[in-house]
Write an enzyme that holds these catalytic residues in place. Structure first.
Site, PDB file in Angstrom:
ATOM      1  N   ASP A   3       9.384   2.336   1.759  1.00 14.17           N
ATOM      2  CA  ASP A   3       8.242   3.083   2.280  1.00 14.17           C
ATOM      3  C   ASP A   3       8.144   2.741   3.772  1.00 14.17           C
ATOM      4  OD1 ASP A   3       5.749   3.902   3.157  1.00 14.17           O
ATOM      5  OD2 ASP A   3       4.697   3.336   1.320  1.00 14.17           O
ATOM      6  N   PHE A  16       0.874  -1.180   0.000  1.00 16.27           N
ATOM      7  CA  PHE A  16       0.000   0.000   0.000  1.00 16.27           C
ATOM      8  C   PHE A  16       0.904   1.222   0.000  1.00 16.27           C
ATOM      9  CE2 PHE A  16      -2.147   3.548   2.026  1.00 16.27           C
ATOM     10  CZ  PHE A  16      -3.321   3.612   1.301  1.00 16.27           C
ATOM     11  N   LYS A  50       3.040   9.593   8.603  1.00 11.89           N
ATOM     12  CA  LYS A  50       2.308   9.192   9.822  1.00 11.89           C
ATOM     13  C   LYS A  50       2.859   9.747  11.135  1.00 11.89           C
ATOM     14  CE  LYS A  50      -0.533   5.479   8.178  1.00 11.89           C
ATOM     15  NZ  LYS A  50      -0.248   5.032   6.817  1.00 11.89           N
TER      16      LYS A  50
END
Ligand SMILES: *Cc1c(COP(=O)(O)O)cnc(C)c1O
Length: 392
Positions: free
Chosen positions: A214, A127, A243
């Site tokens: 990532d 993702f 995040k």
């Protein structure tokens, strides 16, 4: 009647405030927060240092522009460089933006080598975000459905299939990079095999490709190392963060090695990216992670939590596996788990379900052993009674 677009199936609870790993809703009910806003509130809620840094900065300067020197960006970049061993950082506002930038760097890297249609290898359960380019790099069909045409230039392989990576290196001279999450998050909390990561690094070296990690979900101490790729004792050429980086204030970052430090004025930018408010929050969050030894805490408490969960759920036939590293854990069930979310709230717990059947625990990195025990005490009977219901 709501005036919100219908983009989320929302749970019927509205939080009012938080403190550390605890949240309170508007009716005064208290919850142990094992979600942390999806791995965002890394230093917990209302950390006094973060609160005062943000309010102090808001009273001085929230935003100017990247047309000017922003000292706070230098300070945050210095810390990211120090902990990663990479060379330079770019700041944006979210995860997908960081990945967009990484993809642009990889493409420019290709064009500099006269590759007109640069290709990037990505993983099946990846993702990387919800923009058109990043959803094109995402395997999950529910993220992609209805949004074609996709951006070309991504080649999907199975996790761990180093043979396929080597085959592609022989067969496809347009490849410029391999992009992956060292611990897959949304795809179901799947730590990649460390040998696979090492071998990808080697193939990247041999073929002059970039390795892009990532670390938006698994980075910043969550796995028990500053960055999850460090478990494989390798360095990427590009690392993306977001995040948890500013403890809840929106921010994203791209951190590059010398080889990938190729963007020049005019190539990329962001109006808000790296503004003083976000940078002050990021700087304070990183300093708290350092001062309170939260990377070590995530490792120690995460190890105990995983062990305690394995012990307390031992013999639950519907629990297939408890996997993950540090404070990024997944309880893998043999069935869809979405219907456990509401009973979870009633039991005073927040967590999420990802990939359909994986209960994801990504609490603040400040979680203490006592709080981890409390988490086990709350979630074990919850899972037991959920599994006791007939399967649908
Ligand atoms: C959350 C996430 C993203 C996207 O971040 P946004 O800030 O929602 O755009 C990208 N990659 C990974 C691994 C993520 O967990």
């Amino acid at each position: 009647m709501t005036h919100l677009m219908n983009t989320y199936g929302r749970l019927p609870v509205c939080f009012d405030h938080g403190q550390g790993v605890w949240l309170w809703d508007k009716n005064g009910n208290k919850y142990l927060d094992a979600l942390a806003g999806i791995a965002v509130n890394v230093v917990g809620h209302a950390h006094p240092r973060l609160v005062s840094a943000i309010s102090d900065q808001a009273s001085k300067l929230i935003h100017c522009s990247n047309y000017f020197t922003i000292d706070l960006q230098e300070k945050v970049a210095e810390k990211l460089v120090e902990h990663s061993g990479l060379q330079a950082a770019f700041f944006c506002n979210s995860g997908l933006e960081a990945n967009e930038c990484a993809i642009k760097i990889a493409r420019k890297f290709g064009h500099k080598k006269n590759i007109d249609v640069p290709n990037i290898i990505v993983l099946k359960h990846a993702f990387h975000g919800r923009s058109i380019a990043t959803l094109s790099a995402t395997g999950n069909p529910s993220v992609r459905e209805d949004f074609s045409p996709y951006t070309e230039g991504f080649i999907v392989i199975e996790e761990g299939d180093i043979g396929r990576v080597k085959e592609l290196a022989e067969a496809n001279k347009n490849i410029v990079a391999v992009m992956f999450e060292p611990i897959i998050g949304e795809g179901g909390v799947i730590p990649l095999d460390l040998n696979f990561i090492k071998e990808v690094r080697e193939v990247c070296n041999q073929n002059d490709w970039l390795m892009i990690c990532d670390e938006i979900q698994c980075g910043l101490g969550r796995s028990g190392r500053w960055f999850a790729h460090q478990w494989a004792e390798v360095k990427p050429d590009i690392m993306t963060l977001a995040k948890g980086l500013a403890g809840g204030v929106p921010v994203g970052a791209v951190v590059v090695s010398e080889k990938a430090n190729i963007l020049r004025p005019g190539n990329h930018g962001s109006t808000f990216g790296g503004n003083p408010l976000a940078m002050r929050a990021a700087l304070e969050t990183l300093s708290i992670i350092e001062d309170e030894k939260l990377v070590e805490n995530a490792f120690e408490v995460g190890k105990k939590l995983k062990k305690a969960l394995s012990k307390s759920m031992n013999g639950f036939s519907g629990v297939l596996e408890i996997r993950g590293k540090g404070l990024m854990l997944g309880i893998v069930l043999d069935r869809d788990a979405h219907d456990i979310l509401e009973p979870g709230l009633k039991a005073g717990l927040t967590f999420s379900v990802t990939a359909g059947n994986v209960i994801r625990l990504v609490p603040p990195l400040t979680l203490t052993e006592a709080e981890a025990d409390e988490l086990v005490k709350r979630i074990t009977p919850l899972v037991r009674s959920f599994l006791a219901q007939p399967k649908i």
